[in-house]
Design an enzyme around this catalytic site. Structure first.
Site, PDB file in Angstrom:
ATOM      1  N   LYS A  33       0.742  -1.071   0.104  1.00 55.57           N
ATOM      2  CA  LYS A  33      -0.275   0.176   0.103  1.00 55.57           C
ATOM      3  C   LYS A  33       0.859   1.201  -0.110  1.00 55.57           C
ATOM      4  O   LYS A  33       1.630   1.396   0.858  1.00 55.57           O
ATOM      5  CB  LYS A  33      -0.892   0.059   1.081  1.00 55.57           C
ATOM      6  CG  LYS A  33      -1.646   1.305   1.208  1.00 55.57           C
ATOM      7  CD  LYS A  33      -2.889   1.201   2.300  1.00 55.57           C
ATOM      8  CE  LYS A  33      -2.248   2.144   3.620  1.00 55.57           C
ATOM      9  NZ  LYS A  33      -2.493   3.552   3.540  1.00 55.57           N
ATOM     10  N   ASP A  59      -3.665   4.489  -2.081  1.00 55.92           N
ATOM     11  CA  ASP A  59      -4.476   5.027  -1.146  1.00 55.92           C
ATOM     12  C   ASP A  59      -4.437   6.720  -1.351  1.00 55.92           C
ATOM     13  O   ASP A  59      -4.029   7.187  -0.548  1.00 55.92           O
ATOM     14  CB  ASP A  59      -3.939   4.591   0.205  1.00 55.92           C
ATOM     15  CG  ASP A  59      -5.045   4.764   1.194  1.00 55.92           C
ATOM     16  OD1 ASP A  59      -6.196   5.224   0.888  1.00 55.92           O
ATOM     17  OD2 ASP A  59      -4.611   4.804   2.382  1.00 55.92           O
ATOM     18  N   LYS A  61      -7.433   8.536  -1.526  1.00 52.86           N
ATOM     19  CA  LYS A  61      -8.348   9.205  -0.833  1.00 52.86           C
ATOM     20  C   LYS A  61      -8.946  10.535  -1.698  1.00 52.86           C
ATOM     21  O   LYS A  61      -9.155  11.544  -1.146  1.00 52.86           O
ATOM     22  CB  LYS A  61      -8.518   9.411   0.348  1.00 52.86           C
ATOM     23  CG  LYS A  61      -7.949   8.067   1.353  1.00 52.86           C
ATOM     24  CD  LYS A  61      -8.038   8.716   2.909  1.00 52.86           C
ATOM     25  CE  LYS A  61      -7.661   7.514   3.870  1.00 52.86           C
ATOM     26  NZ  LYS A  61      -6.444   6.832   3.797  1.00 52.86           N
ATOM     27  N   LEU A  62      -9.450  10.223  -3.076  1.00 52.53           N
ATOM     28  CA  LEU A  62      -9.856  11.207  -3.788  1.00 52.53           C
ATOM     29  C   LEU A  62     -11.365  11.858  -3.371  1.00 52.53           C
ATOM     30  O   LEU A  62     -12.183  10.852  -2.962  1.00 52.53           O
ATOM     31  CB  LEU A  62      -9.974  10.987  -5.217  1.00 52.53           C
ATOM     32  CG  LEU A  62      -8.632  10.107  -5.846  1.00 52.53           C
ATOM     33  CD1 LEU A  62      -9.146   9.395  -7.187  1.00 52.53           C
ATOM     34  CD2 LEU A  62      -7.672  11.050  -5.737  1.00 52.53           C
ATOM     35  N   ASP A  64     -13.678  15.014  -4.775  1.00 52.20           N
ATOM     36  CA  ASP A  64     -13.960  16.404  -5.460  1.00 52.20           C
ATOM     37  C   ASP A  64     -15.359  16.177  -6.314  1.00 52.20           C
ATOM     38  O   ASP A  64     -15.853  15.172  -6.133  1.00 52.20           O
ATOM     39  CB  ASP A  64     -12.795  16.292  -6.530  1.00 52.20           C
ATOM     40  CG  ASP A  64     -12.530  17.859  -6.816  1.00 52.20           C
ATOM     41  OD1 ASP A  64     -13.320  18.757  -6.946  1.00 52.20           O
ATOM     42  OD2 ASP A  64     -11.197  18.149  -6.645  1.00 52.20           O
ATOM     43  N   THR A 119     -10.922   7.198  10.902  1.00 52.96           N
ATOM     44  CA  THR A 119     -11.144   6.862  12.462  1.00 52.96           C
ATOM     45  C   THR A 119     -10.283   7.841  13.302  1.00 52.96           C
ATOM     46  O   THR A 119     -10.614   7.798  14.583  1.00 52.96           O
ATOM     47  CB  THR A 119     -10.375   5.549  12.540  1.00 52.96           C
ATOM     48  OG1 THR A 119      -9.193   5.527  11.689  1.00 52.96           O
ATOM     49  CG2 THR A 119     -11.380   4.330  11.802  1.00 52.96           C
ATOM     50  N   ARG A 210       3.511  -0.580  10.616  1.00 48.93           N
ATOM     51  CA  ARG A 210       4.412  -0.495  11.690  1.00 48.93           C
ATOM     52  C   ARG A 210       4.688  -1.786  12.438  1.00 48.93           C
ATOM     53  O   ARG A 210       5.959  -2.173  12.567  1.00 48.93           O
ATOM     54  CB  ARG A 210       4.159   0.540  12.785  1.00 48.93           C
ATOM     55  CG  ARG A 210       4.574   1.906  11.999  1.00 48.93           C
ATOM     56  CD  ARG A 210       3.860   2.963  12.916  1.00 48.93           C
ATOM     57  NE  ARG A 210       2.346   2.989  12.785  1.00 48.93           N
ATOM     58  CZ  ARG A 210       1.608   3.813  13.511  1.00 48.93           C
ATOM     59  NH1 ARG A 210       2.011   4.792  14.357  1.00 48.93           N
ATOM     60  NH2 ARG A 210       0.440   3.807  13.423  1.00 48.93           N
TER      61      ARG A 210
HETATM   62  O1  C5P Z   1       1.335   1.280  10.949  1.00 51.72           O
HETATM   63  P1  C5P Z   1      -0.060   1.103  10.963  1.00 51.72           P
HETATM   64  O2  C5P Z   1      -0.270  -0.584  10.796  1.00 51.72           O
HETATM   65  O3  C5P Z   1      -0.699   1.613  12.171  1.00 51.72           O
HETATM   66  O4  C5P Z   1      -0.353   1.643   9.501  1.00 51.72           O
HETATM   67  C1  C5P Z   1      -1.767   1.479   9.038  1.00 51.72           C
HETATM   68  C2  C5P Z   1      -1.909   2.312   7.774  1.00 51.72           C
HETATM   69  O5  C5P Z   1      -3.338   2.024   7.424  1.00 51.72           O
HETATM   70  C3  C5P Z   1      -1.430   3.492   7.395  1.00 51.72           C
HETATM   71  O6  C5P Z   1      -0.827   3.835   6.236  1.00 51.72           O
HETATM   72  C4  C5P Z   1      -2.664   4.402   7.856  1.00 51.72           C
HETATM   73  O7  C5P Z   1      -2.463   5.643   7.137  1.00 51.72           O
HETATM   74  C5  C5P Z   1      -3.613   3.590   7.136  1.00 51.72           C
HETATM   75  N1  C5P Z   1      -4.875   3.812   8.035  1.00 51.72           N
HETATM   76  C6  C5P Z   1      -5.333   3.703   9.232  1.00 51.72           C
HETATM   77  N2  C5P Z   1      -6.520   3.807   9.831  1.00 51.72           N
HETATM   78  C7  C5P Z   1      -7.611   4.001   9.029  1.00 51.72           C
HETATM   79  C8  C5P Z   1      -7.285   4.204   7.739  1.00 51.72           C
HETATM   80  C9  C5P Z   1      -5.918   3.783   7.308  1.00 51.72           C
HETATM   81  O8  C5P Z   1      -4.312   3.335  10.010  1.00 51.72           O
HETATM   82  N3  C5P Z   1      -8.636   4.325   9.434  1.00 51.72           N
END
Ligand code: C5P
Length: 231
Positions: A33, A59, A61-62, A64, A119, A210
């Site tokens: 991603k 990702d 997130k468009l 408009d 979130t 992470r």
């Molecule tokens: O490092 P981590 O597992 O928290 O990464 C989660 C990924 O998912 C990041 O790229 C973050 O932008 C994305 N994301 C999220 N929560 C959401 C939507 C997207 O953590 N509600």
């Protein structure tokens, strides 16, 4: 073809850093991603180079007017992403226009995922922008609208999987971030769930950053997660 279950979030802006992170994961069992941070810094060619032919979740997130989002979908389709995100709160006409634009790409068209409620927002944030809560009601309202408007699925919190699966049916893709194995740090994620739990509730794909990329040995962390899901 079904992409792997896990999309690893490569949240980097430099090409070398993103490429190194991907190389550290080995050769199989995952997809990639890439989001705005990378796309804005490196553009479509950077995305194609770094993804290296792996299934890609772009990702962006468009959000408009319909004509502009349709154009964005057409341009993004050239990177051949498996998934591409747009904001469901952009409305039915915007999502219909995006879905038609995606279809123009034919066999390799991107599957469009709706973003429902970020979130990072709580109920008072929703009220402040004039959206009606509770949050999970708003998420379901937008997910159902996304499905009716021709989208292929939504991104959702692990805690919404069961409800959205019921509301949107078995074929609607549920792609789920906020995943933490028991042995990983929660970091800034609050409403978390383990990979195996999310899959057993009906998640189609998991987005994990992470816990894999910051692990001492990312490849082993990925293997451990895959083993936990399979068990
Ligand atoms: O490092 P981590 O597992 O928290 O990464 C989660 C990924 O998912 C990041 O790229 C973050 O932008 C994305 N994301 C999220 N929560 C959401 C939507 C997207 O953590 N509600």
């Amino acid at each position: 073809m079904m992409p792997p279950r896990i999309f690893v979030a490569i949240d980097r802006s430099r090409k070398e850093d993103a490429a190194a992170e991907i190389v550290g994961l080995g050769t199989e069992g995952f997809a990639v991603k890439l989001g705005l941070e990378f796309f804005v810094a490196q553009g479509p060619q950077g995305v194609v180079d770094v993804a290296g032919g792996r299934p890609l979740f772009l990702d962006l997130k468009l959000h408009d007017i319909p004509n502009t989002v349709a154009g964005g979908v057409r341009s993004a389709s050239r990177c051949k992403p498996h998934f591409l995100t747009i904001h469901a709160s952009g409305g039915a006409a915007m999502m219909h226009a995006a879905a038609s634009a995606a279809k123009e790409a034919g066999e390799t068209r991107p599957k469009l995922l709706g973003i429902t409620v970020l979130t990072s927002l709580d109920e008072s944030d929703l009220a402040a922008v004039g959206q009606r809560g509770p949050m999970s009601d708003q998420a379901e309202r937008l997910a159902v609208l996304a499905r009716e408007s021709g989208l292929d699925g939504v991104v959702c919190s692990p805690h919404e999987i069961a409800r959205l699966r019921k509301a949107c049916g078995p074929d609607f893709k549920l792609v789920v971030p906020g995943i933490r194995p028991e042995w990983a740090e929660a970091g800034d994620q609050k409403r978390i769930m383990t990979p195996a739990e999310a899959v057993s509730l009906g998640a189609d794909h998991l987005v994990i950053g992470r816990p894999i990329t910051q692990a001492k040995t990312p490849k082993d962390a990925l293997a451990r997660i895959l083993a936990e899901i399979a068990a």
